[in-house]
Design a protein around this motif. Structure first.
Motif, mmCIF file in Angstrom:
data_model
loop_
_atom_site.group_PDB
_atom_site.id
_atom_site.type_symbol
_atom_site.label_atom_id
_atom_site.label_comp_id
_atom_site.label_asym_id
_atom_site.label_seq_id
_atom_site.Cartn_x
_atom_site.Cartn_y
_atom_site.Cartn_z
ATOM 1 N N MET A 1 54.354 44.713 49.608
ATOM 2 C CA MET A 1 52.955 44.993 49.318
ATOM 3 C C MET A 1 52.521 46.247 50.069
ATOM 4 O O MET A 1 52.769 46.395 51.256
ATOM 5 C CB MET A 1 52.094 43.808 49.772
ATOM 6 C CG MET A 1 50.586 44.079 49.719
ATOM 7 S SD MET A 1 49.668 42.670 50.342
ATOM 8 C CE MET A 1 48.016 43.356 50.348
ATOM 9 N N LYS A 3 49.929 47.995 51.941
ATOM 10 C CA LYS A 3 48.682 47.651 52.612
ATOM 11 C C LYS A 3 47.903 48.892 52.983
ATOM 12 O O LYS A 3 48.456 49.921 53.307
ATOM 13 C CB LYS A 3 48.951 46.837 53.883
ATOM 14 C CG LYS A 3 49.531 45.455 53.609
ATOM 15 C CD LYS A 3 49.666 44.676 54.881
ATOM 16 C CE LYS A 3 50.195 43.273 54.635
ATOM 17 N NZ LYS A 3 50.340 42.509 55.873
ATOM 18 N N TYR A 124 42.761 42.630 41.446
ATOM 19 C CA TYR A 124 43.499 42.522 40.185
ATOM 20 C C TYR A 124 42.675 43.131 39.049
ATOM 21 O O TYR A 124 41.455 42.937 38.967
ATOM 22 C CB TYR A 124 43.800 41.049 39.899
ATOM 23 C CG TYR A 124 44.522 40.794 38.601
ATOM 24 C CD1 TYR A 124 45.890 41.001 38.499
ATOM 25 C CD2 TYR A 124 43.829 40.335 37.477
ATOM 26 C CE1 TYR A 124 46.558 40.761 37.298
ATOM 27 C CE2 TYR A 124 44.493 40.086 36.278
ATOM 28 C CZ TYR A 124 45.854 40.306 36.200
ATOM 29 O OH TYR A 124 46.516 40.070 35.015
ATOM 30 N N ASN A 327 42.578 38.573 44.256
ATOM 31 C CA ASN A 327 43.661 39.170 45.028
ATOM 32 C C ASN A 327 44.857 39.413 44.107
ATOM 33 O O ASN A 327 45.466 38.477 43.604
ATOM 34 C CB ASN A 327 44.040 38.237 46.176
ATOM 35 C CG ASN A 327 45.262 38.695 46.950
ATOM 36 O OD1 ASN A 327 45.750 39.809 46.765
ATOM 37 N ND2 ASN A 327 45.753 37.819 47.815
ATOM 38 N N LYS A 328 45.174 40.683 43.866
ATOM 39 C CA LYS A 328 46.232 41.015 42.907
ATOM 40 C C LYS A 328 47.603 40.529 43.366
ATOM 41 O O LYS A 328 48.516 40.358 42.550
ATOM 42 C CB LYS A 328 46.272 42.530 42.657
ATOM 43 C CG LYS A 328 46.738 43.385 43.808
ATOM 44 C CD LYS A 328 46.733 44.865 43.428
ATOM 45 C CE LYS A 328 47.235 45.741 44.556
ATOM 46 N NZ LYS A 328 48.638 45.475 44.912
ATOM 47 N N ASP A 329 47.761 40.284 44.660
ATOM 48 C CA ASP A 329 49.044 39.818 45.183
ATOM 49 C C ASP A 329 49.034 38.325 45.502
ATOM 50 O O ASP A 329 49.919 37.830 46.211
ATOM 51 C CB ASP A 329 49.407 40.609 46.445
ATOM 52 C CG ASP A 329 49.628 42.081 46.145
ATOM 53 O OD1 ASP A 329 50.371 42.376 45.194
ATOM 54 O OD2 ASP A 329 49.053 42.933 46.842
ATOM 55 N N LYS A 331 49.738 34.554 45.479
ATOM 56 C CA LYS A 331 50.893 33.776 45.033
ATOM 57 C C LYS A 331 50.485 32.770 43.957
ATOM 58 O O LYS A 331 51.332 32.187 43.271
ATOM 59 C CB LYS A 331 51.538 33.042 46.198
ATOM 60 C CG LYS A 331 50.640 31.996 46.854
ATOM 61 C CD LYS A 331 51.339 31.313 48.026
ATOM 62 C CE LYS A 331 50.441 30.251 48.655
ATOM 63 N NZ LYS A 331 51.099 29.582 49.813
#
Length: 435
Positions: A1, A3, A124, A327-329, A331
């Motif tokens: 990722m 950051k 996102y 949050n595009k990342d 889980k």
């Protein structure tokens, strides 16, 4: 990722398109408190993986509404638990601290406009999600950056002075004040009847910030260009006469307001107003649900907020600035998208904003809230003066800083000149940091 470290430091077209498809709705229930809550229910089915979705947001007045939302979603999706943290004070600091540490919630709340730039590396892109077709196109303007839809616009909100119609009538006020002079005259009449004219919740920096934006918006013109010039150092915020009218307005509200305004938070402010002890408070559509918890039948309305001595510029602040970002990342990204699809297309989801929070939804076919302030907003849009929430063009972090600087003026710790200098220097510092 990849950051990125974050510093800790609307128009009538929009409104009309959001109001156009609304029908009537029923009355909700809610409360307001800061809390961390979990929707807990039956165990997840054996064939479904347990999932916890985390939401971080401000807007404590939505606490009960969020409880209900989480509980309802859990009933329909037993494997999903929604963990909600509602935090008001220093929210932006908390959010950015969590982002910097890598502890990013699945869903987090923010403002629109310039905050798209602040969170573009973490949000996102919803532009290709089918459920976004159910959101009014005009509401997407504030969450769109470089062709990407980086947030979910949740609510159309408005704010100004809210007034108690009975107390105004009892004091013999037959015409709504639209200038500072008229506002002070009304305050004197109320005070003569033993009524506190203003309930001031100035312990909340955001109440002062919103009061500030209201007088500032009266400058009109191209807001984006004006604020870009300030950020570029071509002019100063203190050079804008409309913005500097904030001092005269604060002088009136504190002179005729409740004791210890800097110790009065949102709850105390609403209590003073809802109990009929104070006739006015500077708040928004989000506060009606809290008022109704105390006084179900109180007759209230919006006043065209005076911004100086020009009555024609008194108006209502209206915009869609409450945004959920994903949050595009995450889980749990697919589960989050499934949740937003449900929020946008299900019967319960469409009713969530208008029924649970008594506010106006951005969903095209959502019902219209059965609430006095929402109806008053609709009337203002049709027949009155409205302004967008210009704070959307401010540098990241300035919203809270401006409110805190004005708290010093209310408390007598800073003079007008000191506040002007502080406002200008803080803007320049934050604008430079954003480059």
């Amino acid at each position: 990722m990849n950051k990125k470290s974050l510093s800790v430091l609307s128009t009538s077209v929009l409104i009309m398109s959001l109001l156009a498809g609304c029908a009537s709705g029923s009355k909700p229930e809610a409360t307001n408190a800061t809390s961390t809550d979990k929707a807990v229910g039956t165990a997840a089915p054996a064939n479904a993986k347990p999932v916890t979705l985390s939401i971080l947001q401000y807007a404590p007045e939505m606490t009960d509404a969020m409880h209900h939302l989480a509980d309802e979603y859990h009933k329909q999706n037993p494997n999903v638990t929604i963990d909600i943290t509602i935090h008001q004070d220093d929210y932006n600091t908390l959010l950015k601290t969590r982002i910097n540490s890598g502890d990013i919630p699945d869903i987090f709340m923010s403002g629109a406009y310039n905050e798209n730039k602040t969170y573009k590396d973490f949000a996102y892109d919803l532009s290709k999600e089918d459920f976004m077709k159910n959101i009014a196109d005009s509401a997407k303007t504030g969450v769109t950056l470089d062709g990407k839809v980086l947030g979910y616009p949740l609510i159309l909100q408005s704010h100004s002075f809210i007034y108690n119609k009975k107390l105004f009538a009892d004091a013999g006020i037959t015409e709504m004040p639209k200038t500072f002079s008229q506002l002070e005259d009304a305050a004197k009449k109320l005070q003569a009847k033993g009524i506190i004219p203003f309930a001031n919740g100035y312990k909340e920096w955001w109440v002062l910030e919103q009061t500030f934006t209201q007088v500032m918006s009266a400058m009109g013109g191209d807001y984006a260009a004006t604020f870009a010039d300030i950020s570029a150092g071509k002019k100063k915020l203190s050079d804008i006469p409309a913005a500097m009218n904030i001092f005269d307005l604060l002088d009136i509200t504190t002179k005729y307001g409740n004791p210890k305004p800097l110790e009065t938070d949102f709850n105390a402010q609403v209590n003073l107003f809802a109990q009929g002890k104070a006739a006015m408070m500077h708040q928004g559509t989000w506060s009606e649900d809290s008022v109704r918890k105390i006084s179900k039948d109180l007759d209230i309305g919006f006043m065209a907020g005076p911004v100086g001595e020009d009555a024609s510029k008194a108006g209502l602040m209206v915009d869609s600035n409450i945004v959920y970002r994903i949050n595009k990342d995450s889980k749990n990204l697919q589960e989050v998208l499934k949740f937003f699809n449900w929020l946008t297309t299900s019967d319960y989801g469409k009713k969530f904003v208008p029924v649970e929070t008594k506010q106006i939804s951005t969903i095209k076919d959502a019902p219209f809230p059965d609430a006095q302030l929402a109806k008053a907003t609709s009337e203002f849009v049709k027949n009155g003066v409205t302004y967008p929430w210009v704070k959307g063009y401010w540098p990241d972090g300035y919203e809270q800083k401006a409110g805190e600087i004005l708290q010093k003026y209310v408390g007598g710790a800073s003079t007008r000149d000191q506040v002007k200098d502080d406002l200008d220097k803080t803007w320049a510092k934050l604008a430079k940091a954003a480059q």
